[in-house]
Write a protein that holds these residues in place. Structure first.
Motif, PDB file in Angstrom:
ATOM      1  N   ALA A  11       1.341   6.080   3.717  1.00 34.22           N
ATOM      2  CA  ALA A  11       2.724   5.409   3.694  1.00 34.22           C
ATOM      3  C   ALA A  11       3.713   6.525   3.233  1.00 34.22           C
ATOM      4  O   ALA A  11       4.853   6.538   3.653  1.00 34.22           O
ATOM      5  N   ARG A  12       3.151   7.377   2.302  1.00 35.93           N
ATOM      6  CA  ARG A  12       3.991   8.451   1.731  1.00 35.93           C
ATOM      7  C   ARG A  12       4.395   9.431   2.981  1.00 35.93           C
ATOM      8  O   ARG A  12       5.671   9.805   3.016  1.00 35.93           O
ATOM      9  N   ALA A  13       3.611   9.563   3.918  1.00 34.63           N
ATOM     10  CA  ALA A  13       4.120  10.420   5.143  1.00 34.63           C
ATOM     11  C   ALA A  13       5.362   9.529   5.794  1.00 34.63           C
ATOM     12  O   ALA A  13       6.100  10.286   6.340  1.00 34.63           O
ATOM     13  N   SER A  53       4.877  13.169  10.213  1.00 31.74           N
ATOM     14  CA  SER A  53       6.022  12.258  10.022  1.00 31.74           C
ATOM     15  C   SER A  53       6.408  12.686   8.685  1.00 31.74           C
ATOM     16  O   SER A  53       7.707  12.660   8.699  1.00 31.74           O
ATOM     17  N   LEU A  54       5.854  13.327   7.651  1.00 35.52           N
ATOM     18  CA  LEU A  54       6.457  13.532   6.493  1.00 35.52           C
ATOM     19  C   LEU A  54       7.337  14.717   6.552  1.00 35.52           C
ATOM     20  O   LEU A  54       8.402  14.831   5.925  1.00 35.52           O
ATOM     21  N   VAL A  55       7.073  15.516   7.596  1.00 35.92           N
ATOM     22  CA  VAL A  55       8.069  16.801   7.918  1.00 35.92           C
ATOM     23  C   VAL A  55       8.694  16.523   9.173  1.00 35.92           C
ATOM     24  O   VAL A  55       9.320  17.511   9.958  1.00 35.92           O
ATOM     25  N   GLY A  71       0.745  -1.302   0.269  1.00 36.53           N
ATOM     26  CA  GLY A  71      -0.030  -0.101  -0.040  1.00 36.53           C
ATOM     27  C   GLY A  71       1.102   1.170  -0.100  1.00 36.53           C
ATOM     28  O   GLY A  71       1.620   1.534   0.910  1.00 36.53           O
ATOM     29  N   GLY A  72       0.778   2.101  -0.975  1.00 37.70           N
ATOM     30  CA  GLY A  72       1.470   3.163  -0.969  1.00 37.70           C
ATOM     31  C   GLY A  72       0.875   4.607  -0.946  1.00 37.70           C
ATOM     32  O   GLY A  72       1.230   5.575  -1.455  1.00 37.70           O
TER      33      GLY A  72
END
Length: 276
Positions: free
Chosen positions: A19-21, A133-135, A14-15
């Protein structure tokens, strides 16, 4: 970060956005190299996003093959398709072999027992991350089953701390984690938007109001974290007798903002229980 704990052989099933974050944050922090990452996707657009963003990662639609080559498998799919994913077979009728893998699930509300039944062993971790989480400012909670070693826990902490902070909790407490930090960014985005709207109503240009609102929330959060003071104490320090802030606080209390926030967390936690 302890480079000896750098993650190798990660397969993510799963993307999508979460998942991206989370995985994107791990890649940006150096906890994970793109060459060590395999993304299993269902849609062409998802595969193309990962390939264009991180050209060295592997993208595939073959779950069985991807799991076979992994040391750690992250389940980053919607809760309602977890059972389907765990029972997946390829075109030749071969099932995915989950044995020997550290299984990390970020599917909201799916309990350890269901995951253990699905993969056939108890080296399983539940994680509730969030989008910041992405940042590099994520707040994640996790719980583990009996087959998870101390080294596994250290690896999970390395993964999650590379994109923010991580707190190990008991499984019954995971619903509370979902309510506070899992869903929490949406509450804060709403607050920032409302503060900016209020600024516009008071005569500020939209861009200026949004800039001030965003920095105010960021600064207030940093004060709580770095001073260690109770937020109620910090609030009282801003509320001068007969001043502007206490007048504003009176309006917030009259409109039950505090109660609404508590109820929002409880609603999210209750929904997490329902998903289980």
């Amino acid at each position: 970060m302890n480079l000896e704990m750098q993650l190798t052989g990660l397969t993510v099933i799963g993307g999508g956005q979460m998942a991206r974050a989370l995985v994107g944050g791990m890649l940006e922090s150096g906890c994970l190299k793109a060459s060590e990452l395999t993304i299993v996707h269902k849609t062409k657009s998802t595969g193309e996003w990962w390939s264009s963003k991180y050209s060295e990662c592997t993208t595939t639609t073959d779950t069985v093959e991807a799991v076979a080559g992994a040391k750690v498998v992250m389940l980053a799919v919607k809760p309602h398709i977890i059972a389907e994913v765990l029972a997946v077979k390829n075109s030749a009728g071969k099932s995915a072999d989950w044995s020997g893998k550290l299984i990390v699930s970020i599917a909201a509300g799916i309990g350890l027992d269901k995951l253990i039944d699905g993969v056939g062993h108890d080296r399983v971790v539940r994680v509730m991350p969030n989008t910041p989480s992405l940042v590099g400012e994520g707040a994640s909670g996790f719980c583990v089953s009996g087959g998870v070693s101390d080294d596994d826990v250290q690896l999970i902490e390395t993964m999650l701390n590379s994109v923010g902070i991580a707190a190990q909790v008991t499984e019954p407490q995971m619903n509370g984690v979902t309510g506070v930090s899992g869903s929490g960014p949406a509450y804060v985005f709403l607050i920032i938007e409302a503060l900016a709207d209020g600024g516009v109503a008071a005569g500020l240009p939209r861009a200026t109001a949004l800039q001030l609102a965003t920095q105010t929330v960021l600064g207030a959060a940093k004060m709580v974290r770095e001073t260690g003071e109770h937020p109620g104490f910090l609030k009282d320090n801003v509320c001068s007798p007969g001043g502007t802030t206490i007048a504003a606080m009176s309006v917030l209390e009259q409109n039950a903002v505090r109660g609404a926030m508590i109820q929002a967390v409880q609603a999210s936690a209750n929904r997490s229980r329902e998903l289980a």
